[in-house]
Design an enzyme around this catalytic site. Sequence first.
Site, PDB file in Angstrom:
ATOM      1  N   GLY A  89     -23.029 -26.293  -7.732  1.00  0.00           N
ATOM      2  CA  GLY A  89     -21.721 -25.862  -8.206  1.00  0.00           C
ATOM      3  C   GLY A  89     -21.315 -24.478  -7.740  1.00  0.00           C
ATOM      4  O   GLY A  89     -20.162 -24.087  -7.911  1.00  0.00           O
ATOM      5  N   CYS A 137      -5.492 -55.139 -11.385  1.00  0.00           N
ATOM      6  CA  CYS A 137      -4.978 -54.995 -10.021  1.00  0.00           C
ATOM      7  C   CYS A 137      -4.151 -56.227  -9.651  1.00  0.00           C
ATOM      8  O   CYS A 137      -4.577 -57.360  -9.866  1.00  0.00           O
ATOM      9  CB  CYS A 137      -6.132 -54.826  -9.039  1.00  0.00           C
ATOM     10  SG  CYS A 137      -5.648 -54.975  -7.308  1.00  0.00           S
ATOM     11  N   CYS A 156      -6.276 -58.166  -6.554  1.00  0.00           N
ATOM     12  CA  CYS A 156      -7.605 -58.753  -6.725  1.00  0.00           C
ATOM     13  C   CYS A 156      -7.957 -58.985  -8.197  1.00  0.00           C
ATOM     14  O   CYS A 156      -8.985 -59.566  -8.489  1.00  0.00           O
ATOM     15  CB  CYS A 156      -8.673 -57.872  -6.065  1.00  0.00           C
ATOM     16  SG  CYS A 156      -8.986 -56.343  -6.954  1.00  0.00           S
ATOM     17  N   CYS A 184      -5.360 -51.758  -6.581  1.00  0.00           N
ATOM     18  CA  CYS A 184      -6.511 -50.881  -6.419  1.00  0.00           C
ATOM     19  C   CYS A 184      -6.182 -49.763  -5.440  1.00  0.00           C
ATOM     20  O   CYS A 184      -5.620 -49.996  -4.382  1.00  0.00           O
ATOM     21  CB  CYS A 184      -7.687 -51.656  -5.818  1.00  0.00           C
ATOM     22  SG  CYS A 184      -8.521 -52.739  -6.942  1.00  0.00           S
ATOM     23  N   CYS A 240     -10.977 -53.552  -3.036  1.00  0.00           N
ATOM     24  CA  CYS A 240     -10.011 -54.617  -3.282  1.00  0.00           C
ATOM     25  C   CYS A 240     -10.223 -55.756  -2.266  1.00  0.00           C
ATOM     26  O   CYS A 240     -10.288 -56.932  -2.639  1.00  0.00           O
ATOM     27  CB  CYS A 240      -8.598 -54.047  -3.154  1.00  0.00           C
ATOM     28  SG  CYS A 240      -7.329 -55.056  -3.927  1.00  0.00           S
TER      29      CYS A 240
END
Lengths: 276, 264
Positions: free
Chosen positions: A29, A238, A241, A263, A269
């Site tokens: 970080g 979605c 899909c 998606c 997808c």
Amino acid sequence: MSGYNFAFLDEQTKRMIRRSILKAVAIPGYQVPFGSREMPLSYGWGTGGVQVTASLIGPEDVLKVIDQGADDTTNAVSIRKFFERTTGVRTTTRTAEATLIQTRHRIPETPLRAGQVLVLQVPIPEPLRWLEPREAETRKMHALEEYGVMHVRLYEDITRHCKVAQTYDYPVRVDGRYLMRPSPIPKFDNPKLDRSPALLLFGAGREKRIYAVPPYTPVKSLDFEDHPFEVETWRQPCGLCGATGVFLDEIIVDDKGGRLFVCSDTDHCAERRSPR
Amino acid sequence: MSGPLVTEDRPLLMVRGLTKRYGAQVGCLDVGFDLWPGEVLGLVGESGSGKTTVLACLAGSVEPTAGTAEFWTREGSRVDVLRLAEPARRRLLRSDWGVVHQNPRDGLRMSVSAGANVGERLMAVGVRHYGRIRQAALDWLATVEIDADRVDDLPATFSGGMQQRLQIARNLVTRPRLILMDEPTGGLDVSVQARLLDLLRGLVAELGLAAIVVTHDLAVVRLLAHRLLVMRRGEVVESGLTDQVLDDPHHAYTQLLVSSVLHP
């Protein structure tokens, strides 16, 4: 391609960037300054990510490039072509096949596995930048762990909007120490950062910073005890899909107000619609 | 003001030989005093006499050339705040100390609401419960006589007096034991000044706060301060109980200062 070194950057530069990456991995970080080079694409297009990728990529790697979840938009296509021409490595759109993934603003829906490396493009690496404009002061705040002011911002959001209004680039604490900007990924992707088996690298070319989340490092999104962190949800699956529990983009499909939620991760997808 | 509220048998802050030189120029020279818990000390003098330099040295924004300032922490240890490492000093400044600036814009975060301003110190010391932070903000706004329905307004929409009271609330929320105030009533009109002084006097007595008040306004110290230091050209020329110094000034400069006050 003749006239260029493998992966465009010269070996000396790659070595310098790898040293910065090692330091970043050692201090999860923490933003490590590095000597960012001019790249043959403009700032804001992923110069940081490209340099990190270029210094790590080897002939055996399989590369995937994502732009906002998609494999077929300008940024993804251009960067993929760039590495095809300068390295000749195999590229793919399939998350599971790739060993090295450079991404702009999304983490793939397919869970990453150990051994994979995800490189994220970062516009502004400093999480405290809009609260404290002085670089010397923000460095001091990181050194002394003075992160209370970030919660002031969350407090202000809850006061005005009854919830934290930040939906992308949602600040996180890495390993209980450094405050980090996860780059502009939707906060939906934040839980994927936590204890990820893959190595996550963040490169900011203009701001000349590299930082990292090593595999299996705890990453916690900031919140209040009585206003816990939550991700976005959608009422419908979605439209292509039928997937649920994934990040959806809203697409306008005609000029009569018709809209479709699909998606954002195109590979995910496509995979669901016609398993390869 | 009524007698000092001394509750402990040792001074909260002991300043000795505090000196700040800017090259050949003198900011302040060999300033020393004891501040007892619950005591309000006034620092008066003309512009450029070094009052603000003394305060800035204590607050850590100016590095003194020489001197010590020993402070008894809440944990019962004695530290020299002038030699304290920066992390510890910054922690002290946002927990056990408070600094009230002359211009509230220097002490407030102008882009966030009044509630967030009051809550900031709580969040800085690790409180992570929104409901409790907000309740504390509401309580403190009530204490400094700001209406509860202004809690979500930006400080920029407040009047000067309200901003100054907000700044005080923001400092008091972590229950500090020492407050440094630089011209707390400067720039306010007389009636607002009176109200602020009244409030400060009440808070100091009620919370047992120790305070150092820098001002050039003798009326302010007459109301607020138990003891007085008169400064001139960086040096303390006279000190004593407020009423004693103001009613029977010994040093020529203090006499001049007291006689220059206009009486309408």
